[in-house]
Design a protein around this motif. Structure first.
Motif, PDB file in Angstrom:
ATOM      1  N   PRO A 189      -8.503   9.700  -1.497  1.00 22.89           N
ATOM      2  CA  PRO A 189      -9.080   8.508  -2.128  1.00 22.89           C
ATOM      3  C   PRO A 189      -8.741   8.468  -3.613  1.00 22.89           C
ATOM      4  CG  PRO A 189     -10.704   9.642  -0.766  1.00 22.89           C
ATOM      5  CD  PRO A 189      -9.526  10.556  -0.864  1.00 22.89           C
TER       6      PRO A 189
ATOM      7  N   GLN B 218       0.811  -1.214   0.000  1.00 23.85           N
ATOM      8  CA  GLN B 218       0.000   0.000   0.000  1.00 23.85           C
ATOM      9  C   GLN B 218       0.853   1.278   0.000  1.00 23.85           C
ATOM     10  OE1 GLN B 218      -2.384  -0.673   3.505  1.00 23.85           O
ATOM     11  NE2 GLN B 218      -3.889  -1.914   2.418  1.00 23.85           N
TER      12      GLN B 218
ATOM     13  N   SER C 180      -7.291   2.637   6.909  1.00 21.17           N
ATOM     14  CA  SER C 180      -7.992   1.591   6.164  1.00 21.17           C
ATOM     15  C   SER C 180      -8.722   0.669   7.112  1.00 21.17           C
ATOM     16  CB  SER C 180      -6.988   0.787   5.323  1.00 21.17           C
ATOM     17  OG  SER C 180      -6.037   0.200   6.156  1.00 21.17           O
TER      18      SER C 180
ATOM     19  N   HIS D  88      -5.288   0.146  -5.251  1.00 23.37           N
ATOM     20  CA  HIS D  88      -5.268   0.687  -3.896  1.00 23.37           C
ATOM     21  C   HIS D  88      -6.471   1.614  -3.684  1.00 23.37           C
ATOM     22  CE1 HIS D  88      -1.224  -0.861  -3.739  1.00 23.37           C
ATOM     23  NE2 HIS D  88      -0.888  -0.130  -4.787  1.00 23.37           N
ATOM     24  N   SER D  89      -6.964   1.627  -2.454  1.00 23.09           N
ATOM     25  CA  SER D  89      -8.079   2.518  -2.128  1.00 23.09           C
ATOM     26  C   SER D  89      -7.625   3.956  -1.929  1.00 23.09           C
ATOM     27  CB  SER D  89      -8.781   2.022  -0.858  1.00 23.09           C
ATOM     28  OG  SER D  89      -7.880   2.044   0.232  1.00 23.09           O
TER      29      SER D  89
ATOM     30  N   ARG E 207     -19.978   8.190  -3.780  1.00 20.66           N
ATOM     31  CA  ARG E 207     -18.814   7.547  -3.163  1.00 20.66           C
ATOM     32  C   ARG E 207     -18.212   8.417  -2.068  1.00 20.66           C
ATOM     33  NH1 ARG E 207     -12.794   6.522  -5.298  1.00 20.66           N
ATOM     34  NH2 ARG E 207     -12.148   5.187  -3.596  1.00 20.66           N
TER      35      ARG E 207
ATOM     36  N   LEU F 237     -17.606   7.429   1.811  1.00 22.44           N
ATOM     37  CA  LEU F 237     -16.275   7.561   2.410  1.00 22.44           C
ATOM     38  C   LEU F 237     -16.303   8.509   3.597  1.00 22.44           C
ATOM     39  CD1 LEU F 237     -13.948   7.722  -0.720  1.00 22.44           C
ATOM     40  CD2 LEU F 237     -13.873   6.006   1.089  1.00 22.44           C
TER      41      LEU F 237
ATOM     42  N   LYS G 269     -16.010  -0.370  -3.330  1.00 18.57           N
ATOM     43  CA  LYS G 269     -14.973  -1.028  -4.119  1.00 18.57           C
ATOM     44  C   LYS G 269     -15.331  -1.056  -5.596  1.00 18.57           C
ATOM     45  CE  LYS G 269     -11.893  -4.990  -3.763  1.00 18.57           C
ATOM     46  NZ  LYS G 269     -10.766  -4.175  -3.395  1.00 18.57           N
TER      47      LYS G 269
ATOM     48  N   GLN H  75     -14.830   2.357  -7.105  1.00 15.18           N
ATOM     49  CA  GLN H  75     -13.386   2.638  -7.232  1.00 15.18           C
ATOM     50  C   GLN H  75     -12.800   1.949  -8.454  1.00 15.18           C
ATOM     51  OE1 GLN H  75     -11.090   1.040  -4.056  1.00 15.18           O
ATOM     52  NE2 GLN H  75      -9.159   1.698  -4.902  1.00 15.18           N
TER      53      GLN H  75
END
Length: 630
Positions: A521, A163, A629, A478-479, A590, A594, A428, A431
């Motif tokens: 993000p 990450q 996370s 990756h987020s 989103r 978040l 997810k 994203q």
């Protein structure tokens, strides 16, 4: 019972193999087991195939060696893991954990869960890797198994390294190294020195990385672990390649490939082929580079290593472009897009079957209208079914209010849990979304350039598109990302749009210098910038368009402003929110999820214009830059 020499000779004839160095602490029976343990330690890492043979041999000895059933299965799982058979190894670790639970063996429970976590990590299942590592760490503390505790710390460090959290990864690797150093466990010391070297390699600190890899090589060579030596040579080759010393890098990679071939380790061989292709490309030997990338692709495809396969396709496209073979490069890029689309569709089908048409929301306007009509019809059908179920429910109520109340309470609890899972997977899925319309139009434009024999434009287009595809792949993995990486992605996207529109607009992507490393993000800003291109500057007829993206601080919050000099929004659109495109609506949704998950302010806001002014400006509030996370 056999005497020590007889037992030792029978086992040695059947296999010469590695053994888990960390099982020193379990109970053994007499001198027979002690002799076997020393032999296992001496042969550790030399031949994983023979390791599997030795486990079979010990199984046939009917307990005369002093090893319990769960320990033998643990040895088998470790041998399969070293052979890169990660799915099989994970199943064996699961079997071991069940046996250990039945016998209340906390030490084996700890090692089996850590083993499952390592398999999940190698299979890119990061979520389960973290869960299993936490379970292994809990059992290790209960059993006072310091070795398993250190392995769990190491695995957590690897997740953080993936990450890009370099400082966090170093903290965990240092803790694990301290434990192994106190225990005098040379094999695990080498593993953690190697991990620290990888952190420095990813941080582009090549001098420090080389020093740690050479320490690792010295220990592994002394222990006789050939599979680990192959990994050390591979890492030193990567350091030399990044330094520009391609000849030395080539020697290290060839040495690594030779060992991996002798030990029949396909995962290591695939990595060698890919790295050799990059080295030959750096040396200008494009035919040889293409051969290596193709070997990597074929091996990864046969074994199901999807990420390595995709990387090989991207590299082959790059090499073909450099060789002037634009048609073949275009074909590789099409296969890469198809492969990526398949990965995303498989993931969404497994986790969000009710959202299996999510990507279609970014198609052309007529496709969106058709989808909305189908959804409206589906709502009518659902409403009719609901009325039918209500009628049935009324009949059930007549049979007993108490039963209905109990059923309703249980249904509400289950619905709440499913709703929470839906929010998580929805994050997810959003994203991971990429705009197929943009991708395939771009590929079509490349094809037109090639058909028109416009080699210069085709080369420029392919180069920019290949780099943008790499950025999309990295962002989807990756987020979270950083402002610096997001600026790179946006710049490459706008360069492609600028090239497609014959430079009908100019753009600027900038940030206040202290913000480059700030977290935000991933995959949030690109759809908003795309909106500025499609609904802003492209509608200008008599003047050149301008798009500006700027990151700055407002109090403790990070803010991104996206502005253009297009026709902007009408007052009615601004007041009713009718200006928002489907992409903008998805991003807004989103950000709301978040914001709810992180407790920070994440939202879109249209900046008010002065009376009579043209253009549009959108402010995106991205929180304080500190995210955890989950």
């Amino acid at each position: 019972m056999f005497d020590s020499e007889t037992l030792y000779t029978r086992v040695k004839q059947r296999a010469s193999v590695m053994f888990i160095a960390s099982i020193i602490s379990f109970s053994v029976q007499g001198q027979n087991s002690e002799v076997l343990i020393k032999e296992f330690e001496r042969l550790s890492g030399s031949s994983p195939q023979k390791a599997l043979q030795m486990v079979d041999s010990l199984t046939l000895l009917d307990g005369t060696h002093g090893f319990s059933g769960e320990w033998l299965e643990l040895m088998r799982a470790e041998a399969l893991f070293t052979m890169n058979e990660y799915p099989k190894a994970k199943l064996n670790f699961l079997t071991v954990s069940e046996l250990a639970k039945q016998n209340n063996n906390l030490q084996v429970l700890a090692r089996s869960h850590v083993g499952m976590a390592q398999c999940s990590y190698r299979l890119s299942d990061i979520k389960n890797a973290i869960i299993e590592a936490e379970q292994g760490l809990r059992y290790a503390k209960e059993a006072e198994d310091i070795s398993s505790e250190a392995k769990a710390l190491t695995l957590t460090g690897n997740v953080l390294l993936k990450q890009k959290d370099f400082s966090g990864a170093l903290d965990y690797f240092d803790k694990a190294l301290e434990i192994h150093t106190e225990r005098g466990d040379s094999s695990q010391m080498a593993a953690n020195l190697n991990n620290i070297g990888n952190v420095h390699l990813e941080s582009k600190e090549y001098k420090e990385a080389e020093a740690y890899f050479r320490k690792t090589l010295a220990i592994d060579s002394a222990l006789g672990g050939r599979s680990y030596v192959a990994g050390d040579y591979n890492n030193l080759g990567l350091v030399m390649k990044n330094r520009g010393d391609f000849e030395t890098a080539l020697k290290y990679q060839m040495a690594s490939l030779k060992i991996n071939r002798e030990l029949q380790l396909p995962y290591g061989m695939a990595g060698n082929f890919n790295n050799l292709g990059n080295i030959y490309q750096g040396l200008g030997k494009f035919d040889k580079a293409l051969e290596m990338f193709n070997d990597c692709f074929q091996l990864a495809d046969s074994l199901g290593y999807q990420s390595i396969k995709n990387d090989a396709m991207a590299n082959m496209a790059d090499v073909c472009m450099r060789m002037g073979n634009y048609e073949r490069a275009n074909q590789y890029l099409k296969e890469l897009v198809s492969s990526i689309s398949q990965i995303y569709s498989d993931d969404v089908a497994k986790k969000l079957t009710s959202f299996n048409d999510l990507y279609d929301l970014m198609q052309k306007e007529n496709e969106i209208r058709d989808l909305q009509q189908r959804e409206a019809l589906n709502q009518v059908r659902v409403e009719r079914e609901r009325l039918w179920y209500l009628a049935i429910l009324l009949m059930v109520i007549m049979m007993g209010l108490v039963v209905v109340w109990w059923m309703r309470t249980r249904s509400l609890k289950e619905g709440h849990r499913l709703q929470m899972d839906l929010q998580h997977y929805q994050l997810k899925a959003i994203q991971l979304q990429m705009n197929p319309h943009f991708l395939f139009n771009t590929l079509g434009a490349i094809g037109n350039y090639i058909e028109e024999h416009n080699a210069g434009e085709a080369s420029r287009y392919l180069s920019k598109f290949s780099k943008l595809m790499r950025n999309f792949l990295e962002a989807a993995e990756h987020s979270m990302t950083t402002i610096e990486r997001e600026m790179t992605l946006l710049t490459r996207y706008l360069e492609l749009e600028q090239l497609r529109s014959d430079h009908s607009f100019e753009f600027e992507v900038s940030a206040d210098e202290p913000l480059y490393g700030t977290a935000l993000p991933s995959m949030v800003l690109q759809p908003i910038v795309e909106d500025a291109v499609l609904h802003g500057v492209r509608k200008l007829m008599d003047e050149k368009g301008v798009i500006r993206v700027h990151f700055f601080k407002e109090g403790e919050e990070t803010v991104c402003e996206v502005s253009d000099n297009g026709p902007g929004f009408t007052p009615k659109e601004e007041s009713n929110g009718e200006h928002a495109s489907i992409g903008m609506q998805l991003i807004q949704k989103r950000l709301q999820l978040l914001s709810k998950e992180s407790g920070q302010r994440l939202q879109l806001k249209v900046k008010e214009r002065k009376e009579g002014a043209r253009g549009a400006s959108i402010l995106i509030y991205l929180g304080s830059g500190e995210f955890k996370s989950r």
